[in-house]
Scaffold this active site. Sequence first.
Site, short mmCIF file in Angstrom:
data_model
loop_
_atom_site.label_atom_id
_atom_site.label_comp_id
_atom_site.label_asym_id
_atom_site.label_seq_id
_atom_site.Cartn_x
_atom_site.Cartn_y
_atom_site.Cartn_z
N GLN A 1 0.91 -0.78 -0.40
CA GLN A 1 0.17 0.38 0.01
C GLN A 1 0.84 1.50 0.09
O GLN A 1 0.56 2.40 -0.85
CB GLN A 1 -1.02 0.21 1.20
CG GLN A 1 -1.97 -1.33 0.94
CD GLN A 1 -2.87 -1.68 2.22
OE1 GLN A 1 -2.78 -1.76 3.21
NE2 GLN A 1 -3.96 -0.62 2.15
N ARG B 1 4.02 -0.13 13.02
CA ARG B 1 3.31 -1.41 12.15
C ARG B 1 3.59 -1.54 10.92
O ARG B 1 2.76 -0.20 10.15
CB ARG B 1 2.18 -1.81 12.72
CG ARG B 1 1.98 -3.43 12.32
CD ARG B 1 1.09 -3.17 11.09
NE ARG B 1 0.62 -4.06 10.80
CZ ARG B 1 -0.83 -4.39 10.36
NH1 ARG B 1 -1.13 -2.57 10.05
NH2 ARG B 1 -1.43 -5.50 10.16
N HIS C 1 1.16 -9.51 4.61
CA HIS C 1 0.51 -8.24 3.79
C HIS C 1 -0.76 -8.70 3.02
O HIS C 1 -0.64 -7.55 2.48
CB HIS C 1 0.61 -7.04 4.35
CG HIS C 1 -0.54 -6.28 5.36
ND1 HIS C 1 -0.96 -5.51 5.98
CD2 HIS C 1 -1.96 -5.69 4.30
CE1 HIS C 1 -2.22 -4.44 5.91
NE2 HIS C 1 -2.97 -5.03 5.42
N ASN D 1 -1.67 -11.00 8.32
CA ASN D 1 -3.14 -9.61 8.41
C ASN D 1 -3.77 -10.30 8.05
O ASN D 1 -3.80 -10.36 6.64
CB ASN D 1 -2.08 -8.66 7.86
CG ASN D 1 -3.20 -7.90 7.70
OD1 ASN D 1 -3.66 -6.57 9.34
ND2 ASN D 1 -4.18 -7.39 6.40
N GLU D 2 -4.83 -10.61 8.76
CA GLU D 2 -6.36 -10.69 8.75
C GLU D 2 -6.71 -12.12 7.62
O GLU D 2 -6.96 -11.81 6.94
CB GLU D 2 -7.14 -9.20 7.76
CG GLU D 2 -6.39 -8.05 9.19
CD GLU D 2 -7.75 -7.21 7.93
OE1 GLU D 2 -8.00 -6.84 6.79
OE2 GLU D 2 -7.91 -6.21 8.97
N ASN E 1 -7.75 -5.87 14.01
CA ASN E 1 -8.24 -4.62 13.31
C ASN E 1 -9.44 -4.61 13.25
O ASN E 1 -9.85 -5.12 13.00
CB ASN E 1 -7.81 -5.04 11.83
CG ASN E 1 -6.48 -4.88 11.33
OD1 ASN E 1 -5.51 -4.64 12.33
ND2 ASN E 1 -5.90 -5.85 10.05
N TYR F 1 -12.70 -1.54 12.26
CA TYR F 1 -13.54 -0.50 11.69
C TYR F 1 -14.74 -0.20 11.57
O TYR F 1 -15.55 1.26 12.55
CB TYR F 1 -13.09 -0.75 10.14
CG TYR F 1 -11.77 -0.33 9.59
CD1 TYR F 1 -10.79 0.85 9.73
CD2 TYR F 1 -10.46 -1.55 9.46
CE1 TYR F 1 -9.69 0.85 8.90
CE2 TYR F 1 -9.46 -1.74 9.67
CZ TYR F 1 -8.63 0.00 8.95
OH TYR F 1 -7.26 -0.22 8.72
N GLU G 1 -4.61 -1.64 13.68
CA GLU G 1 -5.19 -0.94 12.91
C GLU G 1 -7.09 -0.40 13.44
O GLU G 1 -7.70 -1.17 13.65
CB GLU G 1 -5.68 -2.19 11.48
CG GLU G 1 -4.44 -2.14 11.09
CD GLU G 1 -4.80 -3.05 9.37
OE1 GLU G 1 -6.12 -2.59 8.22
OE2 GLU G 1 -3.77 -3.01 8.47
N TRP H 1 -4.70 3.71 11.45
CA TRP H 1 -5.00 2.85 10.61
C TRP H 1 -5.57 4.20 9.42
O TRP H 1 -6.09 4.92 9.69
CB TRP H 1 -5.68 2.04 10.21
CG TRP H 1 -5.36 1.48 8.14
CD1 TRP H 1 -5.91 2.14 7.47
CD2 TRP H 1 -4.14 0.91 8.25
NE1 TRP H 1 -5.85 1.53 6.34
CE2 TRP H 1 -4.22 1.40 6.02
CE3 TRP H 1 -3.09 -0.06 8.08
CZ2 TRP H 1 -3.53 0.72 5.25
CZ3 TRP H 1 -2.28 -0.48 7.50
CH2 TRP H 1 -2.49 -0.34 5.87
N GLU I 1 -6.05 1.51 -1.56
CA GLU I 1 -6.63 0.90 -0.42
C GLU I 1 -7.01 0.28 -1.22
O GLU I 1 -8.66 0.08 -1.42
CB GLU I 1 -7.46 2.15 -0.80
CG GLU I 1 -7.66 2.51 0.77
CD GLU I 1 -7.86 1.93 2.09
OE1 GLU I 1 -8.16 0.55 2.28
OE2 GLU I 1 -7.13 1.37 3.18
N TRP I 2 -6.41 -1.19 -1.69
CA TRP I 2 -6.46 -2.29 -2.59
C TRP I 2 -7.87 -1.85 -4.03
O TRP I 2 -7.60 -0.82 -4.84
CB TRP I 2 -7.72 -2.77 -1.23
CG TRP I 2 -6.10 -3.55 -0.50
CD1 TRP I 2 -6.58 -2.70 1.05
CD2 TRP I 2 -4.90 -3.88 -0.73
NE1 TRP I 2 -5.78 -3.00 2.09
CE2 TRP I 2 -4.72 -3.59 0.82
CE3 TRP I 2 -4.43 -4.43 -1.58
CZ2 TRP I 2 -3.23 -4.01 1.12
CZ3 TRP I 2 -2.63 -4.95 -1.01
CH2 TRP I 2 -2.78 -4.55 0.52
C1 BGC Z 1 -6.36 -3.50 5.70
C2 BGC Z 1 -5.52 -2.37 5.34
C3 BGC Z 1 -6.86 -1.58 4.70
C4 BGC Z 1 -8.06 -1.56 5.78
C5 BGC Z 1 -9.28 -0.07 5.36
C6 BGC Z 1 -7.90 -3.14 6.67
O1 BGC Z 1 -9.05 -4.87 6.45
O2 BGC Z 1 -5.50 -4.18 6.53
O3 BGC Z 1 -4.69 -2.98 4.28
O4 BGC Z 1 -5.80 -0.78 3.66
O5 BGC Z 1 -8.74 -2.88 6.45
O6 BGC Z 1 -9.80 -0.40 3.86
#
Ligand code: BGC
Length: 479
Positions: A23, A80, A125, A169-170, A312, A314, A380, A424, A431-432
């Site tokens: 990223q 990290r 990752h 990661n995840e 992580n 969100y 994150e 994060w 962003e993928w």
């Molecule tokens: C991921 C990150 C990603 C973030 C926000 C997480 O699931 O580990 O790589 O940027 O979400 O979308």
Amino acid sequence: MDTYFYGTFPKDFSWGVSSSAYQIEGGWDADGKGPSIWDNFTHVPGNINNNDTGDIACDSYNKVEEDIYLLRALGVKNYRFSLSWPRIFPSGRNNSINSHGVDYYNRLIDGLVANNITPIVTLYHWDLPQALQDIGGWENSELIDLFDSFADFCFQTFGDRVKFWITLNEPQVVAWVGYGAGTFPPNVNDPGNAPYRVAHILLKAHARVYHTYDDKYRASQGGVITLCPNIDWAEPKTPSDPRDIEAADRHLQFLVGWFTHPIFKNGDYPEVMKWKVGNRSELQNLPSSRLPVFTAEEREYIRGTADVFCFNTYTSKIVTHATTQLSPSSYEYDQEVLTSVDSSWPSSALSDHRAVAWGLRRLLNWIKEEYGNPPIYIIENGVGIKTTSDVDDNTRIFYYKTYIDETLKAYNLDNVNLRGYNAWSFMDSFEWLNGYDPRFGLHQVDFGNPNRPRTPKRSAVYYAEIIRNNGIPLHLQLF
Ligand code: BGC
């Protein structure tokens, strides 16, 4: 529920920011780096929003000093980041060591250590060497040995200075989004089977790497090692309905227990997963469950392979029970739940990422109860905003203020064993599937400028204040 709590964390609380190799690094084919599955995927027009790629990204491959300068300015205790496997082993195997890649990470790690910033290093990752995808990727159990040999090299090379390792990661995203839904590379669309097989291999690979650290490095290097699942809190739709409470817990077991139940509990998948997938497989007249089975030896090998609990997070989801549906056969349907979001929760650019700070406190308490109060690190947490010029990012400040406040409550009022918090993201980055939109960074990156200049946003100033105060003491009310 929504009142503010003023207080601080313990003295050695580890504040940090997070990133990942693909990223931010760029230099996708610099100095002998091999291609990853994300390099190849992003190079196909139409795959990524706006046809963005990580070819240059934030150019962090060429900006070690600048990045460290920004980290110092934030006052973080840890940083990290992840190691790009194909930058170190271009073909994925240890017969192809790229010394330039090793030099890059040595410069970064040395710079961090010189500035008293603890490196927290992720080994995987998502940027798998393409050469390993060519032999089947995580569907091939050879990957267990290959990942172990990469990890072994990293411990040997960087472990004198790196004392905090994250294997995967995840893993749920790797298994489900890569091999079930198939929207991430390698784009395998096999929702009923492949994710379970892949997760089985990921768990064994994680355990193998843990044991390698234990057997060969722990005594001399003295670090910790774990994995980092993604967890969004699951709130029962009707809290007075036991079926919804069960459904919410079931959703968490499929999402996170899938990986953490074997590791933090008994070496095996959660009972409810075994039951649901097993039962539905039987109803499909399959000869055995679509969820693979560990041998007693494997269970023993996997159990206990994490020193701390990282995750992580969100957002939160609303979960309700669903009646059995026989088809399609899918990891999602196997859960027999329906998920949604509450439209009154503030939305952000990613439609399913709603800001629900109180969900984090509940989640922390769930982890505490479920896994016996382990030391916890939030690795994150942050918010994506869909605009290129969000230097004046009050929405992000509000997100951090409320989320960090809920972690303070969990620590001070609920005695959750919280040891660290990472935002994060360190800076706007790739962003993928969404490309460079939305932005998650505390620093803005100008992707239109070849020098990729970084500018601290208001949220960076705010976060630095929180770090300096070790929380949100009463006098920080100004913000
Ligand atoms: C991921 C990150 C990603 C973030 C926000 C997480 O699931 O580990 O790589 O940027 O979400 O979308």
